[in-house]
Design a protein around this motif. Structure first.
Motif, PDB file in Angstrom:
ATOM      1  N   HIS A 131       0.841  -1.191   0.000  1.00  0.00           N
ATOM      2  CA  HIS A 131       0.000   0.000   0.000  1.00  0.00           C
ATOM      3  C   HIS A 131       0.879   1.246   0.000  1.00  0.00           C
ATOM      4  N   LYS A 132       0.444   2.234  -0.768  1.00  0.00           N
ATOM      5  CA  LYS A 132       1.157   3.500  -0.851  1.00  0.00           C
ATOM      6  C   LYS A 132       0.491   4.525   0.066  1.00  0.00           C
ATOM      7  N   PHE A 133       1.313   5.300   0.757  1.00  0.00           N
ATOM      8  CA  PHE A 133       0.844   6.350   1.647  1.00  0.00           C
ATOM      9  C   PHE A 133       1.347   7.699   1.151  1.00  0.00           C
ATOM     10  N   GLU A 134       0.479   8.688   1.227  1.00  0.00           N
ATOM     11  CA  GLU A 134       0.839  10.079   0.987  1.00  0.00           C
ATOM     12  C   GLU A 134       0.513  10.857   2.257  1.00  0.00           C
ATOM     13  N   VAL A 135       1.514  11.552   2.799  1.00  0.00           N
ATOM     14  CA  VAL A 135       1.326  12.366   4.002  1.00  0.00           C
ATOM     15  C   VAL A 135       1.742  13.792   3.658  1.00  0.00           C
ATOM     16  N   VAL A 136       0.803  14.733   3.753  1.00  0.00           N
ATOM     17  CA  VAL A 136       1.030  16.115   3.335  1.00  0.00           C
ATOM     18  C   VAL A 136       1.262  16.986   4.565  1.00  0.00           C
ATOM     19  N   PHE A 137       2.347  17.783   4.519  1.00  0.00           N
ATOM     20  CA  PHE A 137       2.667  18.743   5.576  1.00  0.00           C
ATOM     21  C   PHE A 137       2.634  20.154   5.003  1.00  0.00           C
ATOM     22  N   VAL A 185       4.279  19.639  -2.944  1.00  0.00           N
ATOM     23  CA  VAL A 185       2.932  19.348  -3.443  1.00  0.00           C
ATOM     24  C   VAL A 185       2.654  20.278  -4.617  1.00  0.00           C
ATOM     25  N   PRO A 186       2.253  19.745  -5.761  1.00  0.00           N
ATOM     26  CA  PRO A 186       2.051  20.604  -6.941  1.00  0.00           C
ATOM     27  C   PRO A 186       0.720  21.351  -6.892  1.00  0.00           C
ATOM     28  N   ASN A 187       0.546  22.131  -5.840  1.00  0.00           N
ATOM     29  CA  ASN A 187      -0.706  22.878  -5.683  1.00  0.00           C
ATOM     30  C   ASN A 187      -0.493  24.392  -5.680  1.00  0.00           C
ATOM     31  N   GLY A 188       0.755  24.808  -5.919  1.00  0.00           N
ATOM     32  CA  GLY A 188       1.042  26.224  -5.967  1.00  0.00           C
ATOM     33  C   GLY A 188       1.111  26.914  -4.626  1.00  0.00           C
ATOM     34  N   GLN A 189       1.047  26.156  -3.534  1.00  0.00           N
ATOM     35  CA  GLN A 189       1.099  26.738  -2.193  1.00  0.00           C
ATOM     36  C   GLN A 189       2.510  26.623  -1.636  1.00  0.00           C
ATOM     37  N   PRO A 190       3.148  27.726  -1.294  1.00  0.00           N
ATOM     38  CA  PRO A 190       4.492  27.653  -0.689  1.00  0.00           C
ATOM     39  C   PRO A 190       4.446  26.902   0.646  1.00  0.00           C
ATOM     40  N   GLY A 191       5.522  26.209   0.934  1.00  0.00           N
ATOM     41  CA  GLY A 191       5.617  25.506   2.208  1.00  0.00           C
ATOM     42  C   GLY A 191       4.788  24.255   2.296  1.00  0.00           C
TER      43      GLY A 191
END
Length: 558
Positions: A472-478, A511-517
């Motif tokens: 299983h693959k996990f994605e954890v966003v900070f 994260v390719p969402n355009g949000q810094p940090g």
């Protein structure tokens, strides 16, 4: 395990003594509340009464006209409304009036309400308390309501605090910001004018295999008039139950959210297996990470999406909530914050229990971090539900934060409980003094320089056309914190520790969402044999510097 019905709460809430000093004939307040005889009240006397009660056998309260009260079901109770012209303090002093709840099938036991004559300046102050006498004519109700048949004064079921009479906010007659109703449950609205998560005075044997859960009752409430110019609401309470008695003092402050200081003295009349202090209860059905297991059109449904911990060793932990289908118990030690958790599993009951060992924790809470409407698409606005954070105000010593998660297939019931359980055995005859502060607001009250976990995703392992069986693959966003200041081209390192299994393909990327940090860690978990849970710790670092809080996930293999 029993949980109060959420649909009823949303419909209803959206909308003892020392010896007598002297007595008086019953009299009326200017708002036509009839008051009983006067008796001396003090905090010291309330504590003495709680201690005295704990030394006697428990007597379960009686519900007058119980057969009639049992017919006041959810719908019938929702049609009974307190007449606001009779609210306590409707004409002052202070900004906030107190309204009362009528008893019903799910709140059958009478609760005595008292008005104190003077503000309580300190713990040694004494004043007169006079009972607010129940009268069904204080309520509007349909002619056909079963409540019309009550032949005896039934007693109030609880109370609520109305919005300010003197502000520019919502109309005080139709909007309340705090409510105490049912056993020892209470809750308030937060920044977004929404009820959601609840707190309790105490938890006794919640989710234990050999003991039935108890629900002690607040049996008496005392309302102190505010000091001149004060915007605080001061409420005293007496609690009683089969295993303990207690005295409480609540000081509520209505600001952007609500802050509530709690002082409690608890006296045990018998041993308690699971003695839960400062408990809170919420609802979690599903989020994106477990949507595939649900049958609902909405993306997410929950009042809280994670347990946040600030440990005594200064570690910040984020534990996403789950809706378990297995039955196990896990233990985590604050003494080994970055290593593998110590685990113990118990099968046999339909809930999941996790223990987070600590000493003098700085705080913990059930938090609602997802704040975007498009993640819920629901007119009840889950994105506005308050978070609840607990800050100890005196040393709590050694113990555990205990998290109970009950499987659910609906959003009608609270199915998550978090509490502090002292390490020392809870023995009959012992006394426990507790002081803490509750923050009812959208976010945790104490800012940190660490990046916070804002998302968890789970899917098939490997890559398209190259899937790995049993993986299983996990994605954890900070998001935020020190991640804003990372030099270009310097990716953080993900430190990942599973309790079992093996980690493959670990990487971090923006994260390719355009949000810094905004960064995410990606990894595969494989070689997990059997159905026992896997507990995974992950945090981001750069060199010797920790950049994020610790993500701690309780993964249930399918």
């Amino acid at each position: 395990m029993s949980f109060l019905n959420r649909r009823y709460f949303m419909g209803t809430l959206g909308t003892l003594l020392a010896s007598p000093l002297f007595t008086r004939l019953a009299q009326a307040e200017p708002n036509n509340l009839n008051l009983g005889q006067g008796t001396v009240f003090s905090w010291e006397g309330l504590c003495a009464e709680a201690k005295k009660q704990a030394q006697k056998p428990y007597a379960s309260p009686l519900s007058p006209d119980a057969a009639i009260v049992d017919r006041i079901d959810w719908d019938a109770h929702g049609q009974i409304h307190f007449k606001m012209d009779h609210a306590l303090f409707a004409d002052g002093p202070g900004d906030y009036a107190i309204a009362f709840f009528h008893p019903g099938k799910f709140f059958p036991f009478p609760v005595k309400m008292y008005r104190l004559d003077q503000p309580m300046e300190n713990e040694h102050a004494r004043t007169e308390a006079r009972e607010i006498l129940f009268d069904k004519h204080l309520f509007d109700m349909p002619e056909h309501s079963p409540a019309q048949e009550l032949s005896h004064p039934a007693g109030f079921a609880g109370f609520r605090i109305q919005e300010s009479r003197n502000g520019s906010g919502p109309d005080w007659r139709s909007n309340d910001w705090a409510a105490f109703l049912g056993a020892s449950y209470f809750r308030t609205i937060g920044d977004e004018y929404q009820y959601g998560i609840s707190a309790r005075g105490v938890s006794v044997n919640t989710a234990t295999q050999d003991q039935k859960e108890e629900f002690p009752l607040f049996t008496h409430f005392y309302f102190a008039p505010p000091q001149p110019g004060s915007r605080e609401v001061s409420v005293y309470a007496l609690l009683d139950g089969p295993s303990l008695s207690g005295a409480y003092h609540f000081t509520l402050t209505r600001d952007k959210g609500v802050i509530m200081d709690v002082q409690a003295e608890l006296f045990l009349r018998r041993d308690i297996d699971q003695f839960g202090l400062a408990p809170m209860t919420s609802m979690y059905w599903f989020a994106d990470k477990d949507k595939t297991f649900q049958e609902d059109w909405r993306p997410q449904v929950h009042d809280s999406d994670g347990l946040s911990l600030w440990t005594g060793t200064n570690e910040h932990i984020w534990r996403p909530l789950i809706n378990p289908y297995s039955i196990k118990t896990s233990h985590f030690s604050d003494k080994n914050p970055k290593g593998s958790p110590q685990q113990e599993f118990e099968w046999g009951l339909p809930f999941e229990v996790s223990h987070f060992s600590d000493e003098n924790p700085k705080g913990f809470g059930l938090i609602q971090r997802e704040r975007h409407f498009d993640q819920y698409l629901d007119a009840v606005h889950y994105e506005r539900r308050p978070s609840l954070w607990i800050e100890p105000l005196n040393p709590w010593g050694k113990g555990t934060v205990r998290l109970v998660e009950l499987h659910t297939t609906e959003e009608l019931y609270d199915n998550v409980v978090a509490m502090w359980v002292p390490a020392a055995p809870a023995r009959a005859g012992s006394q426990h003094s507790l002081r803490y502060r509750l923050y009812w607001q959208a976010d945790e009250p104490f800012a940190t320089s660490l990046a916070r976990c804002v998302g968890t995703g789970i899917g098939r392992g490997g890559e398209p056309a190259h899937r790995l069986p049993g993986t299983h693959k996990f994605e954890v966003v900070f998001q935020g914190g020190e991640l804003f200041h990372l030099p270009s081209g310097n990716a953080p390192e993900a430190v990942i520790t599973p309790s079992r299994g093996r980690i493959l393909n670990a990487a971090t990327e923006p994260v390719p969402n355009g949000q810094p940090g905004s960064w995410r860690a990606l990894f595969d978990l494989t070689e997990v044999e059997g159905n026992d849970p896997v507990d995974i710790r992950l945090y981001l670092k750069r060199g010797n510097d920790t950049l994020s809080e610790t993500w701690l996930y309780h993964y249930l293999p399918t």
